[in-house]
Motif scaffolding. Structure first.
Motif, PDB file in Angstrom:
ATOM      1  N   THR A   1      32.320  25.590  80.125  1.00 38.15           N
ATOM      2  CA  THR A   1      32.276  24.888  81.406  1.00 38.15           C
ATOM      3  C   THR A   1      32.618  23.418  81.233  1.00 38.15           C
ATOM      4  N   ALA A   2      32.023  22.795  80.203  1.00 33.64           N
ATOM      5  CA  ALA A   2      32.278  21.376  79.966  1.00 33.64           C
ATOM      6  C   ALA A   2      33.752  21.130  79.640  1.00 33.64           C
ATOM      7  N   LEU A   3      34.320  21.956  78.784  1.00 38.57           N
ATOM      8  CA  LEU A   3      35.737  21.779  78.419  1.00 38.57           C
ATOM      9  C   LEU A   3      36.639  22.018  79.631  1.00 38.57           C
ATOM     10  N   HIS A   4      36.315  23.011  80.437  1.00 38.29           N
ATOM     11  CA  HIS A   4      37.102  23.288  81.635  1.00 38.29           C
ATOM     12  C   HIS A   4      37.046  22.108  82.611  1.00 38.29           C
ATOM     13  N   GLN A   5      35.860  21.511  82.751  1.00 34.76           N
ATOM     14  CA  GLN A   5      35.735  20.347  83.623  1.00 34.76           C
ATOM     15  C   GLN A   5      36.546  19.158  83.111  1.00 34.76           C
ATOM     16  N   GLU A   6      36.704  19.097  81.778  1.00 37.48           N
ATOM     17  CA  GLU A   6      37.481  18.017  81.173  1.00 37.48           C
ATOM     18  C   GLU A   6      38.981  18.315  81.193  1.00 37.48           C
ATOM     19  N   GLY A   7      39.370  19.472  81.705  1.00 37.09           N
ATOM     20  CA  GLY A   7      40.778  19.836  81.734  1.00 37.09           C
ATOM     21  C   GLY A   7      41.281  20.442  80.441  1.00 37.09           C
ATOM     22  N   GLN A   8      40.358  20.782  79.512  1.00 37.32           N
ATOM     23  CA  GLN A   8      40.762  21.331  78.217  1.00 37.32           C
ATOM     24  C   GLN A   8      40.683  22.868  78.268  1.00 37.32           C
ATOM     25  N   ARG A   9      41.585  23.462  79.041  1.00 39.99           N
ATOM     26  CA  ARG A   9      41.557  24.913  79.234  1.00 39.99           C
ATOM     27  C   ARG A   9      41.776  25.671  77.931  1.00 39.99           C
ATOM     28  N   ALA A  10      42.717  25.212  77.115  1.00 48.56           N
ATOM     29  CA  ALA A  10      43.017  25.914  75.864  1.00 48.56           C
ATOM     30  C   ALA A  10      41.788  25.938  74.954  1.00 48.56           C
ATOM     31  N   ALA A  11      41.092  24.802  74.880  1.00 45.53           N
ATOM     32  CA  ALA A  11      39.895  24.739  74.038  1.00 45.53           C
ATOM     33  C   ALA A  11      38.801  25.655  74.588  1.00 45.53           C
ATOM     34  N   ALA A  12      38.670  25.702  75.916  1.00 41.29           N
ATOM     35  CA  ALA A  12      37.662  26.572  76.527  1.00 41.29           C
ATOM     36  C   ALA A  12      37.969  28.037  76.227  1.00 41.29           C
ATOM     37  N   LEU A  13      39.241  28.421  76.305  1.00 40.83           N
ATOM     38  CA  LEU A  13      39.627  29.792  76.009  1.00 40.83           C
ATOM     39  C   LEU A  13      39.399  30.144  74.549  1.00 40.83           C
ATOM     40  N   GLU A  14      39.584  29.163  73.676  1.00 40.52           N
ATOM     41  CA  GLU A  14      39.358  29.395  72.250  1.00 40.52           C
ATOM     42  C   GLU A  14      37.876  29.633  71.970  1.00 40.52           C
ATOM     43  N   VAL A  15      36.990  28.912  72.685  1.00 39.44           N
ATOM     44  CA  VAL A  15      35.550  29.145  72.530  1.00 39.44           C
ATOM     45  C   VAL A  15      35.213  30.586  72.921  1.00 39.44           C
ATOM     46  N   PHE A  16      35.803  31.045  74.013  1.00 39.70           N
ATOM     47  CA  PHE A  16      35.537  32.432  74.437  1.00 39.70           C
ATOM     48  C   PHE A  16      36.052  33.417  73.392  1.00 39.70           C
ATOM     49  N   ARG A  17      37.265  33.193  72.892  1.00 38.23           N
ATOM     50  CA  ARG A  17      37.842  34.120  71.925  1.00 38.23           C
ATOM     51  C   ARG A  17      36.964  34.230  70.683  1.00 38.23           C
ATOM     52  N   GLU A  18      36.517  33.072  70.163  1.00 36.36           N
ATOM     53  CA  GLU A  18      35.691  33.078  68.950  1.00 36.36           C
ATOM     54  C   GLU A  18      34.336  33.732  69.206  1.00 36.36           C
ATOM     55  N   THR A  19      33.738  33.432  70.353  1.00 35.45           N
ATOM     56  CA  THR A  19      32.429  34.017  70.676  1.00 35.45           C
ATOM     57  C   THR A  19      32.537  35.528  70.819  1.00 35.45           C
ATOM     58  N   ARG A  20      33.573  35.984  71.520  1.00 33.09           N
ATOM     59  CA  ARG A  20      33.749  37.430  71.695  1.00 33.09           C
ATOM     60  C   ARG A  20      33.950  38.118  70.353  1.00 33.09           C
ATOM     61  N   GLN A  21      34.748  37.509  69.493  1.00 31.60           N
ATOM     62  CA  GLN A  21      35.025  38.116  68.188  1.00 31.60           C
ATOM     63  C   GLN A  21      33.729  38.270  67.382  1.00 31.60           C
ATOM     64  N   ARG A  22      32.886  37.238  67.402  1.00 34.24           N
ATOM     65  CA  ARG A  22      31.627  37.325  66.649  1.00 34.24           C
ATOM     66  C   ARG A  22      30.709  38.399  67.240  1.00 34.24           C
ATOM     67  N   LEU A  23      30.602  38.447  68.567  1.00 36.49           N
ATOM     68  CA  LEU A  23      29.731  39.432  69.200  1.00 36.49           C
ATOM     69  C   LEU A  23      30.186  40.856  68.873  1.00 36.49           C
ATOM     70  N   VAL A  24      31.495  41.085  68.912  1.00 35.67           N
ATOM     71  CA  VAL A  24      32.019  42.418  68.632  1.00 35.67           C
ATOM     72  C   VAL A  24      31.826  42.773  67.160  1.00 35.67           C
ATOM     73  N   GLU A  25      32.152  41.845  66.266  1.00 33.97           N
ATOM     74  CA  GLU A  25      32.100  42.143  64.832  1.00 33.97           C
ATOM     75  C   GLU A  25      30.674  42.256  64.314  1.00 33.97           C
ATOM     76  N   GLU A  26      29.784  41.381  64.798  1.00 30.94           N
ATOM     77  CA  GLU A  26      28.437  41.341  64.229  1.00 30.94           C
ATOM     78  C   GLU A  26      27.439  42.209  64.986  1.00 30.94           C
ATOM     79  N   LEU A  27      27.627  42.357  66.297  1.00 29.40           N
ATOM     80  CA  LEU A  27      26.659  43.108  67.090  1.00 29.40           C
ATOM     81  C   LEU A  27      27.247  44.343  67.740  1.00 29.40           C
ATOM     82  N   GLY A  28      28.568  44.441  67.760  1.00 29.66           N
ATOM     83  CA  GLY A  28      29.203  45.594  68.380  1.00 29.66           C
ATOM     84  C   GLY A  28      29.114  45.606  69.894  1.00 29.66           C
ATOM     85  N   ILE A  29      29.026  44.423  70.520  1.00 27.18           N
ATOM     86  CA  ILE A  29      28.922  44.345  71.985  1.00 27.18           C
ATOM     87  C   ILE A  29      29.953  43.360  72.515  1.00 27.18           C
ATOM     88  N   GLU A  30      30.295  43.532  73.788  1.00 22.45           N
ATOM     89  CA  GLU A  30      31.184  42.606  74.475  1.00 22.45           C
ATOM     90  C   GLU A  30      30.358  41.470  75.088  1.00 22.45           C
TER      91      GLU A  30
END
Length: 635
Positions: free
Chosen positions: A200-229
């Motif tokens: 949210t903070a990055l999106h408010q700052e106009g840093q869409r690419a950085a915000a999307l990268e946070v989501f990508r990394e978080t999703r990858q960890r959740l899937v790999e370590e916990l097996g959930i989306e």
């Protein structure tokens, strides 16, 4: 620093006075102190204290050792004021002002922050977080205490940190908050709330690419370590960033994302509704719940007449003791007696519970049996509280019982089959004693200013006969009047009919009548007929023979009906003679009102007074049975 003494759990456990640590000196004594503080004001058994010190394998001398630790704690606590460590079977009870304990001060400050304006909320949260001096229970003996409580306590702190960061992102502290978020994300990469705030903070700052990268990394960890989306809220935010939708103006206002247990990958629900403000009394019932739901996987049923305060009591206890259930608290309203909605089916109830545990039920094949198996697997081995409110029958409860954890049920019915088949413990809730009822009224209205007002409140307590909902309606109506005079309102109430007068000012809603009508509608036609007939019986108590004559039914039918009415808490057994029954005063008025409204009951006519007797001409009435007309029908 509190001069009279600080008792600390949020970091090293200890007793402080004027900035100086008094003790305890050993890890074992600190474990005993921490356990007593975590159950402040409640009796803690010797067995539980022993488990806190030595885990599941205490020594033979454990009882004597605990007594020695308590003796030394008493010496330390004697150096503070207003702290009492009492012996109370089967153990000990520590009585202390909660504001003297850092944990309860933290919770008070965090709770006040959630109802304050943003500027004030930030100050309160900062003050709350300053009470933490490291990992909770840092220096106690063994691992049992930390394993049982540390996850929940640490989660409370992280929730407060996230709430403060959300506020800071919308203030001039934005840059500092973003820097702290970056650090916390590296320490807690699986916390979806932190990822949400960062995106949210990055999106408010106009840093869409950085915000999307946070989501990508978080999703990858959740899937790999916990097996959930990622959860629904995080995925929704991801879509907003992808579509370049305007970000929220307040980062502090997303719909909450339930925390995730990093060990199991399942959600940790916290679904308890808000407790009732001004709760009063019920000390014996609270102690019964403490004793019944401590240490073992148990099922407890609170039953009682409609409007008797069952849900309020259960919520009060559940909020007070939720630390006992570190794996979460599930709440489900079964709508057993809802005035507008049908009772919740077992299948619908199961689907809601699965959703609460983070399961997308649309992707679970196999129908009800498969979902029930999944539900039980998710809860196996978890210390969870399942609160099933307003149950009408035993069927959904039996099927929804988890394989572990505690279950708290409220119902207007006794649910005796749960006692027989599931070993449930049950307690019927009666009217509030006069002192507790008066405390409830005073809690709404404040201290009475005159002797006349005192007497009027005592009369109000007497007329409401200890029924909490009736007391709350009456007190609320008094408080709504400009003069706030119980005396004036009582004059108005007693000039008419008590039950009909318990209408919430300005709404036309009579909550007490509505509550009673739900119980009445659940009866069979025969039971309804006998209930109405008994509403016209003058005697304070009555027998099956009286019910048979009044209802014009065979004696066997009357006996069966009385058992049904008693199980539904519409009547109760006489205190000393089980062959006789009686009404709660307000339930009797309701029964008479139903009789007066029902054409099939000709023996009751309208009359100007609740106590006007009729000379019964009914050929079915014995000489000692009289009938009276309710003023409800005359108002």
């Amino acid at each position: 620093m509190v001069d009279e003494g600080d008792l600390r759990l949020l970091g090293p456990v200890g007793i402080w006075r004027s900035g100086r640590l008094l003790g305890p000196a050993t890890p074992q004594q600190r474990s005993v102190l921490a356990t007593l503080l975590l159950s402040r004001g409640q009796v803690v058994s010797l067995d539980r204290l022993s488990r806190a010190v030595w885990g599941q394998q205490p020594p033979v001398s454990a009882r004597n050792a605990i007594q020695g630790y308590v003796s030394r704690l008493r010496q330390l606590l004697a150096q503070t004021v207003d702290v009492g460590l009492a012996t109370a079977s089967p153990g000990y009870r520590l009585d202390v002002d909660p504001m003297r304990v850092d944990l309860y001060r933290f919770r008070d400050l965090a709770g006040r922050a959630r109802t304050s304006r943003p500027e004030r909320a930030g100050d309160l949260l900062r003050e709350a977080l300053r009470l933490w001096n490291g990992p909770p229970l840092a220096n106690v003996a063994g691992e049992w205490l930390r394993e049982t409580f540390s996850v929940t306590l640490t989660e409370e702190r992280m929730t407060a940190v996230e709430e403060l960061l959300a506020l800071d992102l919308d203030s001039d502290r934005r840059r500092d908050a973003m820097a702290e978020l970056s650090l916390l994300m590296s320490e807690h990469p699986l916390r979806e709330r932190l990822a949400y705030l960062t995106m949210t903070a990055l999106h408010q700052e106009g840093q869409r690419a950085a915000a999307l990268e946070v989501f990508r990394e978080t999703r990858q960890r959740l899937v790999e370590e916990l097996g959930i989306e990622p959860g629904e809220e995080l995925q929704r935010l991801h879509q907003q960033v992808l579509c370049a939708d305007p970000p929220r103006t307040r980062a502090s206002s997303p719909e909450p994302v339930p925390p995730t247990d990093v060990k199991t990958g399942t959600r940790v629900p916290a679904e308890l509704p808000r407790p009732v403000y001004g709760f009063a009394g019920r000390g014996q019932e609270l102690k019964w719940l403490d004793d019944s739901l401590t240490g073992e996987d148990r099922v407890c049923v609170l039953s009682g007449t409609a409007a008797m305060g069952k849900t309020a009591l259960a919520l009060h206890w559940a909020h007070r003791e939720k630390i006992r259930f570190p794996d979460g608290q599930l709440y489900l309203d079964l709508r057993g007696y809802d005035a507008e909605l049908e009772p919740l089916t077992t299948a619908a109830a199961l689907n809601r519970l699965l959703l609460s545990l983070g399961v997308d039920t649309t992707g679970v094949p196999g129908g009800f049996p498969a979902r029930l198996g999944l539900y039980r697997s998710l809860l196996a081995g978890r210390k969870i509280l399942l609160f099933l409110d307003d149950a009408r029958s035993e069927t959904p409860i039996e099927q929804l019982l988890p394989p572990s954890g505690s279950v708290l049920v409220t119902s207007r019915h006794r649910l005796d089959e749960l006692v027989v088949r599931c070993g449930a413990r049950r307690r019927s809730l009666g009217p509030l004693p006069d002192p507790d009822a008066r405390a409830l009224v005073d809690g709404v209205l404040g201290t009475a200013s005159t002797r006349q007002e005192e007497d009027a409140r005592d009369e109000l307590v007497r007329l409401c006969a200890g029924l909490p909902l009736a007391l709350r309606v009456a007190a609320a109506n008094v408080a709504a009047r400009p003069e706030a005079s119980t005396t004036a309102w009582m004059t108005e109430l007693t000039a008419g009919n008590l039950l009909a007068g318990l209408v919430v000012d300005g709404t036309g809603n009579n909550p007490v009548m509505t509550a009673f009508s739900g119980s009445y509608r659940a009866l069979s036609a025969t039971d309804q007929k006998i209930f109405r007939a008994l509403g016209g019986v003058v005697e304070a108590d009555f027998t099956a023979e009286v019910a048979a004559a009044a209802g014009e039914v065979p004696l066997a039918v009357a006996r069966a009906s009385l058992k049904t009415l008693a199980a539904a808490h519409l009547i109760e057994h006489h205190a000393t003679d089980r062959s006789r029954f009686r009404f709660h005063d307000l339930v009797r008025l309701y029964a008479a009102a139903e009789a007066a409204r029902t054409p099939a009951w000709p023996a009751i006519r309208q009359c100007p007074s609740d106590l006007e007797f009729l000379d019964s001409q009914s050929p079915h009435a014995p000489p000692d049975v009289h009938f009276w007309g309710s003023a409800v029908a005359c108002c």
